[in-house]
Design a protein around this motif. Structure first.
Motif, PDB file in Angstrom:
ATOM      1  N   THR A  78     -15.944  61.159   0.192  1.00 31.91           N
ATOM      2  CA  THR A  78     -14.988  61.868  -0.330  1.00 31.91           C
ATOM      3  C   THR A  78     -15.559  62.554  -1.581  1.00 31.91           C
ATOM      4  OG1 THR A  78     -13.058  60.580   0.630  1.00 31.91           O
ATOM      5  CG2 THR A  78     -12.556  62.202  -1.182  1.00 31.91           C
ATOM      6  N   VAL A  79     -15.752  63.844  -1.569  1.00 27.01           N
ATOM      7  CA  VAL A  79     -16.258  64.407  -2.721  1.00 27.01           C
ATOM      8  C   VAL A  79     -15.124  65.401  -3.416  1.00 27.01           C
ATOM      9  CG1 VAL A  79     -17.760  66.037  -3.754  1.00 27.01           C
ATOM     10  CG2 VAL A  79     -18.540  64.705  -1.568  1.00 27.01           C
ATOM     11  N   PHE A  80     -14.758  65.022  -4.717  1.00 19.55           N
ATOM     12  CA  PHE A  80     -13.840  65.905  -5.383  1.00 19.55           C
ATOM     13  C   PHE A  80     -14.786  66.782  -6.302  1.00 19.55           C
ATOM     14  CE2 PHE A  80     -11.580  61.946  -4.671  1.00 19.55           C
ATOM     15  CZ  PHE A  80     -10.360  62.052  -4.309  1.00 19.55           C
ATOM     16  N   ALA A  81     -14.902  68.269  -5.761  1.00 19.29           N
ATOM     17  CA  ALA A  81     -16.039  68.967  -6.212  1.00 19.29           C
ATOM     18  C   ALA A  81     -15.565  69.984  -7.116  1.00 19.29           C
ATOM     19  CB  ALA A  81     -16.378  69.972  -4.909  1.00 19.29           C
ATOM     20  N   PRO A  82     -15.949  70.103  -8.372  1.00 13.62           N
ATOM     21  CA  PRO A  82     -15.682  71.032  -9.344  1.00 13.62           C
ATOM     22  C   PRO A  82     -15.751  72.377  -8.956  1.00 13.62           C
ATOM     23  CG  PRO A  82     -16.752  69.195 -10.380  1.00 13.62           C
ATOM     24  CD  PRO A  82     -16.950  69.159  -8.948  1.00 13.62           C
TER      25      PRO A  82
END
Length: 203
Positions: A78-82
């Motif tokens: 799971t990537v919380f991408a800025p």
């Protein structure tokens, strides 16, 4: 009027097709409410971020950190991408410090990645026990409209990839190691102080 309706329908279908090719989300925001529609994933996390078009700086950081292959791996992640906009708001000195240090680059990326697949609903239900690969705890704030992760707002959720899922956020989680003063890393200074103050072991 009839012909106009047909034309508008064709435009709408074209837009949906473009969104599907990008492998991203169709997101509609009204006031404080964000609605996401999931598309079928046919690209891995890196390919999905590239197709979305607004994560170029994060992708550059991932590449320079040497973690592209990992995020193209089986996962799931799971990537919380800025977004690029999030990076543009970083203090230039902090940004330069991160980009000049391999350790800072790796720490930054891992501060945005969770092992496993967490949908937006899964994230909302998390209260404890979940952390980023960099060791930071994941905290969720669902008060009011929307969802905030460690203080960052999720601007687009549930962007599916073949090896995980992506949530776009409006803030960069900068690693502590990037905060340098006069070329000195405070974390390193703290470590030196601890070592200097520790008692010398007796023979």
């Amino acid at each position: 009027m009839h012909y106009r309706s047909i034309a508008l329908g064709a435009v709408a279908l074209a837009l949906v097709s473009i969104s599907d090719i990008a492998g991203a989300q169709v997101t509609t925001t009204t006031g404080q409410t964000t609605t996401t529609t999931t598309t079928v994933a046919n690209q891995d996390i890196i390919e999905t971020l590239q197709a979305a078009g607004n994560f170029s700086t994060f992708l550059q950081v991932v590449d320079r950190a040497g973690l592209t292959a990992q995020l193209k791996g089986a996962g799931p992640f799971t990537v919380f991408a800025p977004t690029d906009e999030a990076f543009s708001r970083l203090n230039p000195m902090v940004r330069d410090s991160i980009m000049s240090s391999q350790g800072s680059l790796e720490a930054l990326v891992k501060n945005h990645v969770v092992s496993g697949r967490l949908t937006a609903d899964d994230v909302r239900k998390q209260s404890s026990g979940v952390g980023f690969m960099g060791g930071t705890s994941l905290t969720v704030d669902t008060t009011g409209a929307g969802v905030r992760i460690n203080g960052a707002s999720v601007v687009k959720g549930n962007i599916n990839a073949t090896n995980g899922i992506i949530h776009a956020i409006d803030t960069v989680f900068t690693p502590i190691v990037s905060q340098q003063v006069n070329g000195t890393n405070p974390a390193d200074s703290t470590e030196r102080e601890k070592n200097q103050s520790a008692p010398t072991p007796k023979p």
